[in-house]
Design a protein around this motif. Structure first.
Motif, PDB file in Angstrom:
ATOM      1  N   GLU B 216      -6.003 -12.753  -1.348  1.00 55.23           N
ATOM      2  CA  GLU B 216      -4.550 -12.778  -1.522  1.00 55.23           C
ATOM      3  C   GLU B 216      -4.042 -11.477  -2.131  1.00 55.23           C
ATOM      4  O   GLU B 216      -2.973 -10.982  -1.786  1.00 55.23           O
ATOM      5  CB  GLU B 216      -4.152 -13.917  -2.466  1.00 55.23           C
ATOM      6  CG  GLU B 216      -4.141 -15.284  -1.820  1.00 55.23           C
ATOM      7  CD  GLU B 216      -4.045 -16.382  -2.891  1.00 55.23           C
ATOM      8  OE1 GLU B 216      -4.610 -17.445  -2.658  1.00 55.23           O
ATOM      9  OE2 GLU B 216      -3.426 -16.138  -3.945  1.00 55.23           O
ATOM     10  N   THR B 217      -4.844 -10.948  -3.053  1.00 59.83           N
ATOM     11  CA  THR B 217      -4.428  -9.726  -3.732  1.00 59.83           C
ATOM     12  C   THR B 217      -4.198  -8.608  -2.716  1.00 59.83           C
ATOM     13  O   THR B 217      -3.175  -7.919  -2.756  1.00 59.83           O
ATOM     14  CB  THR B 217      -5.504  -9.299  -4.752  1.00 59.83           C
ATOM     15  OG1 THR B 217      -5.716 -10.369  -5.653  1.00 59.83           O
ATOM     16  CG2 THR B 217      -5.071  -8.056  -5.506  1.00 59.83           C
ATOM     17  N   PHE B 218      -5.149  -8.441  -1.816  1.00 56.19           N
ATOM     18  CA  PHE B 218      -5.010  -7.327  -0.877  1.00 56.19           C
ATOM     19  C   PHE B 218      -3.927  -7.590   0.166  1.00 56.19           C
ATOM     20  O   PHE B 218      -3.240  -6.671   0.601  1.00 56.19           O
ATOM     21  CB  PHE B 218      -6.370  -6.986  -0.266  1.00 56.19           C
ATOM     22  CG  PHE B 218      -7.268  -6.363  -1.286  1.00 56.19           C
ATOM     23  CD1 PHE B 218      -7.067  -5.045  -1.683  1.00 56.19           C
ATOM     24  CD2 PHE B 218      -8.243  -7.104  -1.919  1.00 56.19           C
ATOM     25  CE1 PHE B 218      -7.853  -4.473  -2.680  1.00 56.19           C
ATOM     26  CE2 PHE B 218      -9.024  -6.550  -2.917  1.00 56.19           C
ATOM     27  CZ  PHE B 218      -8.833  -5.229  -3.291  1.00 56.19           C
ATOM     28  N   GLU B 219      -3.759  -8.857   0.536  1.00 55.37           N
ATOM     29  CA  GLU B 219      -2.611  -9.198   1.387  1.00 55.37           C
ATOM     30  C   GLU B 219      -1.315  -8.797   0.692  1.00 55.37           C
ATOM     31  O   GLU B 219      -0.410  -8.218   1.286  1.00 55.37           O
ATOM     32  CB  GLU B 219      -2.543 -10.719   1.599  1.00 55.37           C
ATOM     33  CG  GLU B 219      -3.250 -11.256   2.812  1.00 55.37           C
ATOM     34  CD  GLU B 219      -3.219 -12.788   2.774  1.00 55.37           C
ATOM     35  OE1 GLU B 219      -2.111 -13.356   2.652  1.00 55.37           O
ATOM     36  OE2 GLU B 219      -4.298 -13.398   2.828  1.00 55.37           O
ATOM     37  N   ALA B 220      -1.268  -9.138  -0.589  1.00 59.76           N
ATOM     38  CA  ALA B 220      -0.043  -8.881  -1.348  1.00 59.76           C
ATOM     39  C   ALA B 220       0.216  -7.384  -1.470  1.00 59.76           C
ATOM     40  O   ALA B 220       1.348  -6.921  -1.312  1.00 59.76           O
ATOM     41  CB  ALA B 220      -0.153  -9.527  -2.729  1.00 59.76           C
ATOM     42  N   VAL B 221      -0.841  -6.644  -1.746  1.00 65.86           N
ATOM     43  CA  VAL B 221      -0.693  -5.195  -1.874  1.00 65.86           C
ATOM     44  C   VAL B 221      -0.155  -4.616  -0.561  1.00 65.86           C
ATOM     45  O   VAL B 221       0.776  -3.796  -0.552  1.00 65.86           O
ATOM     46  CB  VAL B 221      -2.045  -4.541  -2.247  1.00 65.86           C
ATOM     47  CG1 VAL B 221      -1.995  -3.037  -2.068  1.00 65.86           C
ATOM     48  CG2 VAL B 221      -2.422  -4.899  -3.684  1.00 65.86           C
ATOM     49  N   LYS B 222      -0.739  -5.084   0.552  1.00 69.88           N
ATOM     50  CA  LYS B 222      -0.299  -4.572   1.861  1.00 69.88           C
ATOM     51  C   LYS B 222       1.147  -4.955   2.141  1.00 69.88           C
ATOM     52  O   LYS B 222       1.918  -4.160   2.685  1.00 69.88           O
ATOM     53  CB  LYS B 222      -1.200  -5.132   2.963  1.00 69.88           C
ATOM     54  CG  LYS B 222      -2.527  -4.423   3.035  1.00 69.88           C
ATOM     55  CD  LYS B 222      -3.392  -5.028   4.117  1.00 69.88           C
ATOM     56  CE  LYS B 222      -4.837  -4.693   3.825  1.00 69.88           C
ATOM     57  NZ  LYS B 222      -5.762  -5.636   4.458  1.00 69.88           N
ATOM     58  N   MET B 223       1.474  -6.177   1.766  1.00 68.69           N
ATOM     59  CA  MET B 223       2.826  -6.648   2.003  1.00 68.69           C
ATOM     60  C   MET B 223       3.843  -5.775   1.260  1.00 68.69           C
ATOM     61  O   MET B 223       4.872  -5.392   1.822  1.00 68.69           O
ATOM     62  CB  MET B 223       2.914  -8.084   1.505  1.00 68.69           C
ATOM     63  CG  MET B 223       4.121  -8.811   1.962  1.00 68.69           C
ATOM     64  SD  MET B 223       3.849 -10.560   1.636  1.00 68.69           S
ATOM     65  CE  MET B 223       5.289 -11.218   2.415  1.00 68.69           C
ATOM     66  N   LEU B 224       3.532  -5.475   0.020  1.00 69.39           N
ATOM     67  CA  LEU B 224       4.447  -4.625  -0.750  1.00 69.39           C
ATOM     68  C   LEU B 224       4.558  -3.249  -0.135  1.00 69.39           C
ATOM     69  O   LEU B 224       5.631  -2.641  -0.107  1.00 69.39           O
ATOM     70  CB  LEU B 224       3.959  -4.486  -2.193  1.00 69.39           C
ATOM     71  CG  LEU B 224       4.313  -5.577  -3.184  1.00 69.39           C
ATOM     72  CD1 LEU B 224       3.925  -5.147  -4.587  1.00 69.39           C
ATOM     73  CD2 LEU B 224       5.796  -5.911  -3.138  1.00 69.39           C
ATOM     74  N   LYS B 225       3.435  -2.748   0.364  1.00 74.93           N
ATOM     75  CA  LYS B 225       3.453  -1.415   0.967  1.00 74.93           C
ATOM     76  C   LYS B 225       4.271  -1.438   2.254  1.00 74.93           C
ATOM     77  O   LYS B 225       5.090  -0.547   2.493  1.00 74.93           O
ATOM     78  CB  LYS B 225       2.026  -0.955   1.260  1.00 74.93           C
ATOM     79  CG  LYS B 225       1.348  -0.453   0.024  1.00 74.93           C
ATOM     80  CD  LYS B 225       0.158   0.429   0.377  1.00 74.93           C
ATOM     81  CE  LYS B 225      -0.546   0.835  -0.890  1.00 74.93           C
ATOM     82  NZ  LYS B 225      -1.983   0.560  -0.845  1.00 74.93           N
ATOM     83  N   ALA B 226       4.012  -2.473   3.069  1.00 78.01           N
ATOM     84  CA  ALA B 226       4.720  -2.556   4.346  1.00 78.01           C
ATOM     85  C   ALA B 226       6.222  -2.655   4.120  1.00 78.01           C
ATOM     86  O   ALA B 226       7.029  -2.110   4.867  1.00 78.01           O
ATOM     87  CB  ALA B 226       4.217  -3.764   5.137  1.00 78.01           C
TER      88      ALA B 226
END
Lengths: 546, 408
Positions: B216-226
Motif C-alpha cells: 500500500e505504501t508504494f501504491e500511495a507514493v506513486k499515487m501522490l506522484k502521479a
C-alpha cells in the motif's frame, strides 16, 4: 540438567523449522523424559533469543552466545548485577539530570516565568536577552531529552539487555507522561528509583513503589484526591472544596493490576479511591516527596472486592488495597498476558499465559520466575513465534544501530531519540496511562514504514552526525568485485537470516549498476555499494520483525 | 437548572427538523455521493469556548471574568469581538472567519461536550477520540469507524492524519495513514534505486500486515506522484499562517485537490490550556486563535468551490471554568464550543441550547453544562455529510432526536 536446558533439548530449538512443537502438549512442569538429542544451540535459536531478550543482536553476539551456551547466556541476563556495564555508565555521565534528586531537578531546570513570554511579545525583551537569561540547556524540556537519550544509549550499548528491556516494559506498564504538569521533574527519579531496581524483582513491589511515587501521584491526580467534604484550610486554594478523584484508583485496577475485565465494579473504583485519599505530594514544585495527609483522608468504612478494610487504617488503607490487588488471580493473568505478548506473540497462546499466571501466583509475582517460565515454554521456541513480533520504533532504531555496530555517545543518542519519534515513538511521550501499545497494528502504517526505510537510508549514509557507522569491517574479507559474496557477508554481519525470497530479491538488486559499479570498460564488477545494500536489509520486512 | 433559556437561533434549529424519515432518506442518498471529505481538527488542551465564541448577551460572562473578559462587540470599533447573532460574538482573533459566517458556511455548536465529567486532558481526549465517554478499552477511534463504514474504495489516502503517529481517533483497521507532509511521503534517496529495491522487497512474500502495508505504501507514493501532489500550491491567494497547524491544513487541502480519494482527515493544534495569563482581545489565547482561525480561513479560501464537498469539524476535550482563576487564566471546565465549516452546512447560526451562566445553573456550580453531547454533533456530520450509517459510529449509543439540523 536445568529445566531450560531440558526444554531446549527436548524441543530441538527451532531446529531448521518443521519438526518443532507439534507433539509438545504437556506443560514444561510435567515434561516427560524423552530421548533427548544433544542440546542444540543452533544459530536460529540464538538469534530468536537475542531478538526477544535484547534490543537486537550485534554482529559479535552470535559468536559470544555460541561460546557461552544459550542457556548460560540467558541465566546471565537474568542476573544483570553480574554483568559489567561500565562503558555505558561512562557514556551516561554526560546526562547530568539523570542523577538528580527531584528537588535538585526542580532547582536546576526552573519552569519558565510566564511573564517572560509577555515581555517578549511586547518587545521589552529581545530573543537574544531571553536566550541568555534562559538557555535551552537549562529549560525543563532538557530533562525529557536527557531521559530519551539515556534510554537509547542503554538500549544500544548496554550489556544488561534483558534488564533494560524490562525497565522499558515496566515503565510502559506503569506509564506516566512527562508533559503533564510537574511530572516532567519527576520522571527520571521515577524510572531510576521506582522501576529500575525492581524490574527483575517482585511485581507487587513495583506496584507499591509506583503507587507512592510523586510521578504517579501527580500523573493520575491522586495527590489531589480527598474525602468528599474536604475544604482546603490554607494556601492559595484556601476555602476551595476538593473531593474524591477516581483517576488513580481506576487505572490501578484497569491497567496496573486486574485488567479491564478483572472483575471490579464502579463501586470498587470509588472504594479504592477513598482508600488512597491523603496519599499526596509534599510541595510539588519544591520538594516533590510522598506525604500522607491525614486531613484529606476518608476515615469511613471501605470494602474492596468484597474485603472489608481494617477501620481507621489511615495510610495503611492504600497498602492493604495494593495487597488485595496484587494477590488477585486476575492480576496474575493480566501481568502474564502482557509479558507473554511482549516475549512471544501479539495474541499469546492461552496455555502459556495460564502457566505464567501460575508462576505469578506461586512466586508472589516474581518477574525472573515468570521470565523463566516463558523461555522454558515450547510456545516461546515454536515456529509460530519466530519473527512473529513487529519491532516498536525504539526496538527498530536500536536494533539497526546494534546490527551495524555503530558507535553512539550521548549526542548520537539525542539524534536517535529523534529518529525514534519520526518513526512514530517519541520516547516518554505516551500521554495515556495505557502507555504504548505492544501489537503490530499500532506501529505498521504506510507513513511509518516509509519513515523506517528513510531511517535506514539516513543511518547508513552517515546522516546522523554523532552516530559512527563504519560499514568496512562488516564486509571485511569479502571481495567487493564479487557482489554476491558481499551480500552474503553483509547478511551474516547484520545477523539477519532472510527468507529465500528476500535473499533472491536482494540478489536481484545486485544487477543494478547503482549497487554494483562496473569497471569503466564494462569488463565486470568493480565495487559494491555496501551502504545501499545495508539500507535495503534494514528497511526490509524481515528486519521490521523480531 | 431552573433557568434554561432557549435562544432564538438554537431553538429554531432544534425544532424545525423533527422529521426523522426525511433524515434517513437523505442519509441513504448521501452514501452514494462521491468526493465528500470530513476534516476533524482537535484543539488539544481544552479551548475556552466562552471566549472563542463569547456569549456577550449573557450577563454572567463579564461578571465572572474581571480581567480576561472580552469587550462586547460594538459597531465600527476595531479589535473587538464580532457580533454573530445579537447574543454570541466571535473572538476578534477569529475575524478571518467572519466572511464564512456571513456566507453561511460556518456554524457554531455551543455548550457542547462530553457526558463524562473527567477534567483530565488525556482521559477526555481519549474519550472524545474513541467516541466512548467513560470507556477506556474501546480498541478503535470514532473516525476510523467512520472511514471503515464508508463504501469500500481502494484509495490508500482514504483516511489521513497529519503527524508522525496515528491519533486515537484514527486507530483501528481503517488503513489510516499518518504523514508529516506530502514532500516527505517518499523514499528519500538521491536516485530511484532505493525506492525500487524496497518496493520489490515488500512485493514478495506472504500477505501479512507488514508486506500488505508495504505494498500500500508504494501504491500511495506513486499515487501522490502521479497526482503531482507535491506541486499543488495554495490557490485563490490563500495564505496559511506559519506553524504546524497552518502547515497541516495546507497539506490536507493539497490532498483534497490532488483527488487521491481522501475522505477523512485529522489535524490537531496544541496550546489551549490557558491556566495562566489567558488574555482577552490580545494575549495568549488570542495568539492561538489567530493561528487557528487563520489556518481555517486559508483552507476554505484555498479550496474555493471545492468546499462544497468539505466539512471541517473542530473539537476540544472540554471547556474551561466560567470564572477566571487567581492567575488571570481559567481552569479545566466542562462544555465548550465547536465549529463546523463547509459548503453543505446551514451555517450562519449558533446551535445551542443555552443553559445560561447563572451560578445555580452551572455544572458543579462552576462550568458551562453540556447541553449537546459531542456525539450528537459528530453523528450528524458523519451521517449527513459522509453518509456513514449511524449505528457503527458510537457503539451502544443512539443520537437523540431531533438532530441539530446542521444540514437542513
Amino acid at each position: 540438567m536445568s529445566r531450560l536446558a531440558l526444554a531446549l533439548a527436548v524441543l530441538g530449538v527451532l531446529a531448521g523449522g518443521g519438526a518443532v512443537a507439534t507433539s509438545v502438549g504437556a506443560g514444561t512442569d510435567g515434561a516427560a523424559p524423552r530421548p533427548a538429542p544433544a542440546p542444540r544451540d543452533d544459530d536460529r535459536a540464538i538469534l530468536h533469543a537475542l531478538s526477544r531478550l535484547t534490543f537486537g543482536p550485534r554482529p559479535a553476539d552470535l559468536e559470544r552466545v555460541r561460546a557461552l551456551g544459550l542457556q548460560a547466556w540467558i541465566e546471565r541476563q537474568l542476573r544483570p548485577e553480574t554483568i559489567d556495564d561500565a562503558a555505558t555508565e561512562r557514556a551516561l555521565a554526560d546526562l547530568a539530570s539523570l542523577r538528580m534528586s527531584i528537588p535538585e531537578a526542580l532547582r536546576a531546570y526552573p519552569r519558565p516565568d510566564p511573564r517572560m513570554r509577555e515581555k517578549l511579545e511586547s518587545g521589552q525583551l529581545t530573543r537574544q536577552d531571553m536566550l541568555e537569561m534562559y538557555p535551552p540547556e537549562k529549560r525543563p524540556a532538557r530533562l525529557t531529552a536527557e531521559l530519551q537519550a539515556a534510554k537509547v544509549l542503554r538500549a544500544v550499548t548496554g550489556e544488561r539487555q534483558l534488564h533494560e528491556v524490562m525497565v522499558d516494559f515496566w515503565f510502559n506498564h506503569f506509564n506516566v507522561f512527562a508533559g503533564k504538569g510537574d511530572v516532567r521533574w519527576y520522571v527520571a527519579a521515577y524510572e531510576r528509583d521506582a522501576i529500575r531496581p525492581r524490574a527483575l524483582g517482585k511485581f507487587p513491589d513495583l506496584v507499591r513503589a509506583t503507587a507512592r511515587h510523586p510521578a504517579m501521584l501527580f500523573y493520575l491526580d491522586n495527590w489531589l484526591s480527598a474525602r468528599e467534604d474536604f475544604v482546603v484550610a490554607a494556601g492559595p486554594n484556601r476555602g476551595r472544596r476538593a473531593g474524591l478523584n477516581e483517576n488513580y484508583a481506576r487505572e490501578l485496577m484497569e491497567l496496573h493490576t486486574l485488567g479491564v475485565d478483572g472483575g471490579y465494579t464502579q463501586k470498587d473504583v470509588r472504594e479504592v479511591a477513598r482508600a488512597f485519599t491523603g496519599w499526596s505530594i509534599e510541595r510539588p514544585q519544591a520538594v516533590g516527596r510522598f506525604v500522607f495527609r491525614p486531613a484529606m483522608h476518608d476515615t469511613g468504612e471501605k470494602v474492596v472486592l468484597g474485603q472489608r478494610l481494617r477501620v481507621l487504617g489511615g495510610a495503611a488503607d492504600g497498602e492493604r488495597v495494593l495487597d488485595i490487588l496484587t494477590h488477585h488471580p486476575s492480576t496474575a493473568r493480566f501481568v502474564a498476558t502482557k509479558l507473554a505478548r511482549r516475549f512471544v506473540a501479539d495474541t499469546p497462546p492461552s496455555a502459556l499465559v495460564e502457566r505464567v499466571a501460575a508462576t505469578y501466583t506461586r512466586t508472589d509475582g516474581d518477574v525472573k520466575a515468570m521470565l523463566r517460565t516463558i523461555v522454558e515454554a515450547p510456545e516461546f521456541w515454536s515456529e509460530d513465534a519466530y519473527r512473529a513480533k513487529v519491532k516498536t520504533p525504539l526496538e527498530f532504531v536500536a536494533s539497526a544501530v546494534r546490527a551495524l555496530s555503530a558507535s553512539v555517545d550521548a549526542r548520537g543518542a539525542f539524534e536517535l531519540a529523534r529518529a525514534s519519534a519520526e518513526v512514530g515513538q517519541p520516547l516518554y511521550q505516551a500521554e495515556p496511562p495505557t502507555g504504548y501499545r505492544d501489537t503490530a497494528e499500532a506501529w505498521v502504517n504506510t507513513g511509518a514504514l516509509l519513515a523506517r526505510m528513510n531511517f535506514a537510508l539516513a543511518l547508513v549514509s552517515g546522516r546522523y552526525a554523532s552516530v559512527g557507522v563504519d560499514l568496512g569491517p562488516l564486509v571485511a574479507g569479502a571481495d567487493r568485485r564479487q557482489p554476491a559474496a558481499v551480500l552474503d557477508r553483509l547478511l551474516a554481519a547484520l545477523v539477519v537470516q532472510p527468507t529465500p525470497e528476500t535473499r533472491a530479491v536482494l540478489a536481484e538488486q545486485l544487477s543494478n549498476p547503482r549497487i554494483t559499479r562496473l569497471t569503466p570498460d564494462d569488463r565486470g564488477p568493480a565495487d559494491t555499494d555496501v551502504a545501499r545494500l545495508a539500507a535495503l536489509v534494514i528497511g526490509s520486512p524481515e528486519f521490521q520483525r523480531r | 437548572m431552573e433557568r434554561r433559556a432557549f435562544l432564538k437561533c438554537g431553538a429554531c434549529a432544534l425544532v424545525a427538523l423533527a422529521g426523522p424519515p426525511r433524515f434517513l432518506v437523505r442519509t441513504a442518498a448521501a452514501a452514494a455521493a462521491k468526493g465528500k471529505v470530513l476534516v476533524a481538527v482537535f484543539q488539544r488542551g481544552a479551548v475556552d469556548g466562552l471566549s472563542m465564541v463569547m456569549p456577550y448577551g449573557d450577563p454572567g460572562y463579564g461578571a465572572a471574568r474581571s480581567s480576561i473578559a472580552l469587550q462586547p462587540p460594538k459597531t465600527g470599533e476595531q479589535d473587538r469581538a464580532v457580533d454573530l447573532d445579537g447574543f454570541f460574538a466571535l473572538h476578534p482573533a477569529l475575524t478571518p472567519l467572519v466572511p464564512l459566517w456571513e456566507n453561511r458556511s460556518l456554524a457554531v455548536v455551543h455548550a457542547c461536550g462530553s457526558p463524562d465529567t473527567t477534567r483530565s486532558h488525556f482521559d477526555a481526549q481519549d474519550y472524545m477520540e474513541s467516541g466512548t465517554p467513560g470507556v477506556k478499552s474501546t480498541p478503535d477511534g470514532w473516525l476510523a469507524r467512520a472511514a471503515k463504514a464508508l463504501p469500500a474504495t481502494p484509495a490508500p489516502f482514504r483516511a489521513v492524519a497529519m503527524g508522525p503517529t496515528l491519533p486515537r481517533a484514527l486507530q483501528g483497521d481503517a488503513g489510516a495513514v499518518a504523514m508529516q507532509s506530502i514532500e516527505r511521503f517518499d523514499v528519500r534517496a538521491a536516485d530511484q534505486t532505493a525506492g525500487r529495491g524496497f518496493e520489490s522487497l515488500y512485493a514478495q512474500g506472504v500477505r501479512d500486515l507488514l508486506s500488505g502495508t508495504g505494498r500500500e505504501t508504494f501504491e500511495a507514493v506513486k499515487m501522490l506522484k502521479a497526482a503531482n501532489a507535491a506541486r499543488i500550491a495554495p490557490a485563490n491567494g490563500a495564505a496559511y499562517p506559519r506553524g504546524p497547524f497552518g502547515e497541516a491544513m495546507k497539506q490536507i487541502a493539497r490532498l483534497i485537490k490532488a483527488n487521491v480519494g481522501l475522505e477523512v482527515a485529522f489535524a490537531d493544534i496544541q496550546g489551549w490550556d490557558t491556566h495562566v495569563g489567558q488574555g482577552a482581545e490580545q494575549g495568549r489565547l488570542a495568539l492561538r486563535l489567530r493561528d487557528f482561525g487563520g489556518a481555517l480561513a486559508a483552507f476554505a479560501q484555498d479550496l474555493g468551490d471545492r468546499m462544497a464537498d468539505v466539512v471541517v469539524l473542530t473539537m476540544s476535550e472540554f471547556g474551561r471554568t466560567v470564572a477566571e482563576n487567581g492567575n488571570r487564566g481559567t481552569d479545566h471546565g466542562h462544555a465548550t464550543a465547536m465549529l463546523a465549516l463547509g459548503g453543505p452546512l446551514r451555517g450562519g447560526r449558533v446551535y445551542a441550547r443555552w443553559p445560561g451562566l447563572a451560578r445555580a445553573g452551572l455544572f458543579e456550580a462552576r462550568d458551562l453544562p453540556v447541553t449537546t453531547d459531542f456525539r450528537t454533533l459528530f453523528t450528524e456530520v458523519a451521517t449527513r455529510h459522509l453518509g456513514v450509517a449511524p449505528t457503527t459510529l458510537f457503539p451502544g449509543w443512539t443520537a437523540p432526536a431531533p438532530p441539530l439540523g446542521l444540514f437542513g
